[in-house]
Motif scaffolding. Structure first.
Motif, PDB file in Angstrom:
ATOM      1  N   LYS A  98       0.861  -0.848  -0.133  1.00  0.00           N
ATOM      2  CA  LYS A  98       0.032  -0.046   0.329  1.00  0.00           C
ATOM      3  C   LYS A  98       1.304   1.236   0.475  1.00  0.00           C
ATOM      4  N   ALA A  99       1.839   1.060   0.615  1.00  0.00           N
ATOM      5  CA  ALA A  99       2.918   2.502   0.650  1.00  0.00           C
ATOM      6  C   ALA A  99       3.260   2.637   0.073  1.00  0.00           C
ATOM      7  N   LEU A 100       3.843   1.452  -0.940  1.00  0.00           N
ATOM      8  CA  LEU A 100       4.591   1.250  -2.716  1.00  0.00           C
ATOM      9  C   LEU A 100       3.373   2.294  -3.283  1.00  0.00           C
ATOM     10  N   ASP A 101       2.316   1.852  -3.158  1.00  0.00           N
ATOM     11  CA  ASP A 101       1.432   2.404  -4.727  1.00  0.00           C
ATOM     12  C   ASP A 101       1.386   4.272  -4.557  1.00  0.00           C
ATOM     13  N   HIS A 102       1.212   4.404  -2.803  1.00  0.00           N
ATOM     14  CA  HIS A 102       1.400   6.266  -2.834  1.00  0.00           C
ATOM     15  C   HIS A 102       2.780   6.590  -3.186  1.00  0.00           C
ATOM     16  N   ALA A 103       3.786   6.382  -2.339  1.00  0.00           N
ATOM     17  CA  ALA A 103       4.911   6.627  -3.544  1.00  0.00           C
ATOM     18  C   ALA A 103       5.190   6.555  -4.345  1.00  0.00           C
ATOM     19  N   LYS A 104       5.101   5.761  -5.320  1.00  0.00           N
ATOM     20  CA  LYS A 104       4.894   5.727  -6.440  1.00  0.00           C
ATOM     21  C   LYS A 104       4.096   7.070  -7.795  1.00  0.00           C
ATOM     22  N   LYS A 105       3.115   7.534  -6.737  1.00  0.00           N
ATOM     23  CA  LYS A 105       2.598   8.324  -7.546  1.00  0.00           C
ATOM     24  C   LYS A 105       3.104   9.089  -6.630  1.00  0.00           C
ATOM     25  N   ALA A 106       3.284   9.755  -5.411  1.00  0.00           N
ATOM     26  CA  ALA A 106       3.873  10.761  -5.379  1.00  0.00           C
ATOM     27  C   ALA A 106       5.569  10.672  -6.177  1.00  0.00           C
ATOM     28  N   GLY A 107       5.487  10.164  -6.654  1.00  0.00           N
ATOM     29  CA  GLY A 107       7.216   9.573  -7.601  1.00  0.00           C
ATOM     30  C   GLY A 107       7.820  10.606  -6.737  1.00  0.00           C
ATOM     31  N   ASN A 108       8.394   9.995  -5.404  1.00  0.00           N
ATOM     32  CA  ASN A 108       9.501   9.737  -4.273  1.00  0.00           C
ATOM     33  C   ASN A 108      10.679   8.733  -4.734  1.00  0.00           C
ATOM     34  N   PRO A 109      11.665   8.884  -5.152  1.00  0.00           N
ATOM     35  CA  PRO A 109      13.084   7.834  -5.211  1.00  0.00           C
ATOM     36  C   PRO A 109      12.860   7.267  -3.846  1.00  0.00           C
ATOM     37  N   GLY A 110      13.966   8.248  -2.891  1.00  0.00           N
ATOM     38  CA  GLY A 110      14.305   8.006  -1.773  1.00  0.00           C
ATOM     39  C   GLY A 110      12.986   6.856  -1.406  1.00  0.00           C
ATOM     40  N   LEU A 111      11.190   7.131  -0.943  1.00  0.00           N
ATOM     41  CA  LEU A 111      10.456   6.534  -0.210  1.00  0.00           C
ATOM     42  C   LEU A 111      10.545   5.230  -1.130  1.00  0.00           C
ATOM     43  N   ILE A 112      10.449   4.812  -3.030  1.00  0.00           N
ATOM     44  CA  ILE A 112      10.429   4.096  -3.609  1.00  0.00           C
ATOM     45  C   ILE A 112      11.344   3.626  -2.695  1.00  0.00           C
TER      46      ILE A 112
END
Length: 607
Positions: A98-112
């Protein structure tokens, strides 16, 4: 407002009072969001899942309405980390996605990259090493594509990939990924590469290079002891203990494990207890401290059960279902409030609301009726299952008795019957000759046959019920049984008995003897073992039996699905004396362990 929330996050004792004060001063939607985020972070830091869930009821609708993917990523990632620390890896993986899905939408490479690292870690702890390697590589690649700004994430990806290769005992591949960390540019500071130093130590241990492993362990300890990273410190101490155990420096290894326990308690990371107890068992066994080894093995089996207990995973799922249900209830309450506010202008809504209430009431009645019916059906199924199990035990006992009668009859016919025929034929020769020497030869031959008959009778009697067991008890009967097998020269059975001076009651002695006899016969027949260790220890309230062998492991499902009666006989006998059984074995691995624990406070019965 922001400074007050920061002080709450850094405070151990004043956080709740600070939150109450801040809540009274909130004047905007943004401040309300920041308030709930701060509380969620605080309860995550102190591992209070119940309060986290209460905050999530308020925070999730706000973040969802704002479409704030950055905070939604952090929100799900905190929940994932809680389940990872608790050892509920399936739940941790679900929230990581679930976190990965939102991280991709946020476009944050560090979070991904960080979430890929978490997925790799959880799959590794869940023993899915192929997935662990896959997500470890994705951790590195996603950070590498984003450039040197995310070099720390690149290091994490290389480290987690190397750790997965170490788990499947491929040290060369692990060292390859660790060496890539040391070659990254720009040059990394010492604390950034500290985890790599510890990982290299473990890889060299797997490769058999004790000196290099020891050197890197000490270097990693020197770095981590300057920090409050209790998890990393505990891991390095455990690795150091494994290195010293490999070098047969057992006292130093146990000292390192004691330090590992201290920092594991501080980190609250349940997975590491499994590594500690496993290593303690190996060390105490190598030192000949069998009671301590047995205690460590018991702790290991307990922690394994707790980490992979399906009931605990189901409880975690139920908590999440309750959470989702509570959100739905909140939405329904909001809809009802809106209808009441517009009641005067929308009279027709009253009729619709009544219909809705009636429909909900009808659904509730149907639900509870169905629930009651399901509960009754479940109870009937459980009763039927219990009867089937009882019937299976009875059938197994009857079939076992019938097989024993057939075997006894076969032994008499094939062995004893032939000897009688030979004796009769030999005696008849006395009347066929007058030569005294020939008659003496016939008599000597007859005596030889009689000795064979005596031996055959003793063997049959021993198989039916060893006289030693009846006269002298379980301890001497097991020793006699082991001596008979050892005399063959093919297998060596060692016996180690502590504290069994007084005899048990007849049912307990016979049941334990038959279970040990049945299991040893299974080892001899299937495991191709060369050495077997039988250990009996009398504690204050129970008897512990441990049987270890160096034969090939197997899939435990084969026992439960077997058409034979051996395993069912073992279960039936142990049930009669209230004894429990733990079996540690797996395919493609040498060595099996069977542990039986029987309470001493048991009413005397006849067999």
């Amino acid at each position: 407002m922001a400074s007050l929330l920061d002080s709450a996050l850094s405070s151990e004792n004043e956080a709740e009072s600070i939150f109450e004060f801040v809540k009274s001063k909130i004047s905007s939607e943004e401040e309300l969001k920041d308030f709930w985020i701060a509380k969620h972070k605080h309860y995550s830091r102190i591992n209070d899942r119940e309060k986290m869930m209460l905050v999530e009821k308020e925070l999730l609708p706000i973040l969802t309405e704002l479409n704030d993917h950055k905070e939604l990523t952090d929100f799900h990632y905190r929940i994932s980390y809680y389940y990872e620390v608790a050892g509920l890896y399936d739940q941790a993986i679900a929230f990581s996605f679930k976190a990965l899905d939102h991280a991709k939408k946020a476009g944050n490479p560090g979070l991904i990259s960080s979430i890929y690292k978490s997925l790799s870690q959880n799959h590794r702890l869940f023993h899915d090493f192929d997935k662990a390697i896959e997500y470890g590589k994705l951790t590195f690649l996603s950070a590498e594509e984003a450039g040197e700004k995310y070099i720390n994430e690149q290091v994490l990806g290389l480290n987690i990939t190397g750790a997965a290769f170490s788990e499947i005992n491929e040290p060369d591949s692990a060292i390859y990924y660790y060496d890539k960390v040391l070659t990254l540019l720009p040059l990394l500071d010492s604390m950034t590469v500290a985890p790599t130093i510890g990982n290299i130590a473990y890889a060299y241990l797997l490769a058999g290079d004790i000196e290099k492993s020891r050197k890197y362990n000490l270097a990693a300890l020197d770095l981590f002891l300057k920090t409050d990273n209790y998890y990393a410190i505990a891991v390095v101490y455990i690795n150091a203990a494994m290195t010293e155990n490999q070098d047969k420096k057992y006292d130093q290894a146990l000292i390192y494990l004691d330090s590992g326990i201290v920092y594991t308690q501080k980190s609250q990371y349940a997975e590491m207890y499994k590594w500690i107890y496993d290593e303690q068992h190996k060390i105490h066994k190598a030192m000949g401290n069998y009671p301590e080894a047995l205690n460590s093995l018991g702790n290991l089996l307990t922690i394994k059960d707790s980490l992979f207990n399906t009931e605990r995973a189901e409880i975690a799922k139920d908590l999440e279902i309750q959470y989702q249900t509570s959100l739905k209830d909140q939405e329904i309450a909001a809809q009802r409030l809106s209808l009441l506010e517009r009641e005067k202008s929308l009279q027709r809504s009253i009729f619709a609301l009544l219909i809705l209430v009636l429909a909900i009431a009808a659904l509730l009645v149907i639900y509870f009726l169905a629930k009651s019916r399901q509960a009754k059906e479940k109870q009937l199924l459980l009763q039927q299952k219990a009867l089937e199990v009882k019937e299976a035990y009875i059938n197994a006992a009857l079939e076992s008795q019938e097989n024993e009668r057939k075997r006894f009859a076969q032994d008499l016919h094939d062995g004893f019957g032939q000897l009688i025929s030979a004796l009769r034929l030999n005696i008849s020769r006395l009347n066929e000759t007058d030569n005294i020497q020939n008659k003496i030869g016939v008599v000597e031959k007859s005596e030889s046959i009689l000795k064979e008959m005596h031996t055959e009778i003793r063997n049959i009697a021993f198989n039916l019920m060893p006289a030693t067991l009846i006269q002298y008890g379980l301890k001497e009967a097991i020793r006699e049984f082991a001596q008979r097998i050892n005399s063959s020269g093919k297998v060596q059975i060692d016996i180690d008995i502590h504290g069994l001076e007084e005899r048990l009651n007849e049912l307990q002695e016979i049941s334990l003897y038959r279970v040990i006899q049945e299991w040893i016969n299974n080892i001899l027949k299937y495991a191709e073992a060369q050495k077997i260790q039988i250990q009996l220890v009398k504690h204050e309230n129970e008897i512990s039996v441990m049987i270890e062998d160096d034969g090939m492991g197997f899939d435990q499902k084969l026992l439960k699905n077997s058409k034979g009666n051996g395993w069912r006989n073992i279960q039936s006998r142990l049930n009669r004396i209230n004894a429990s059984l733990d079996l540690d074995t797996s395919p493609n691995r040498k060595g099996n362990s069977l542990i039986i624990e029987m309470p001493l406070s048991y009413k005397n019965q006849n067999v």
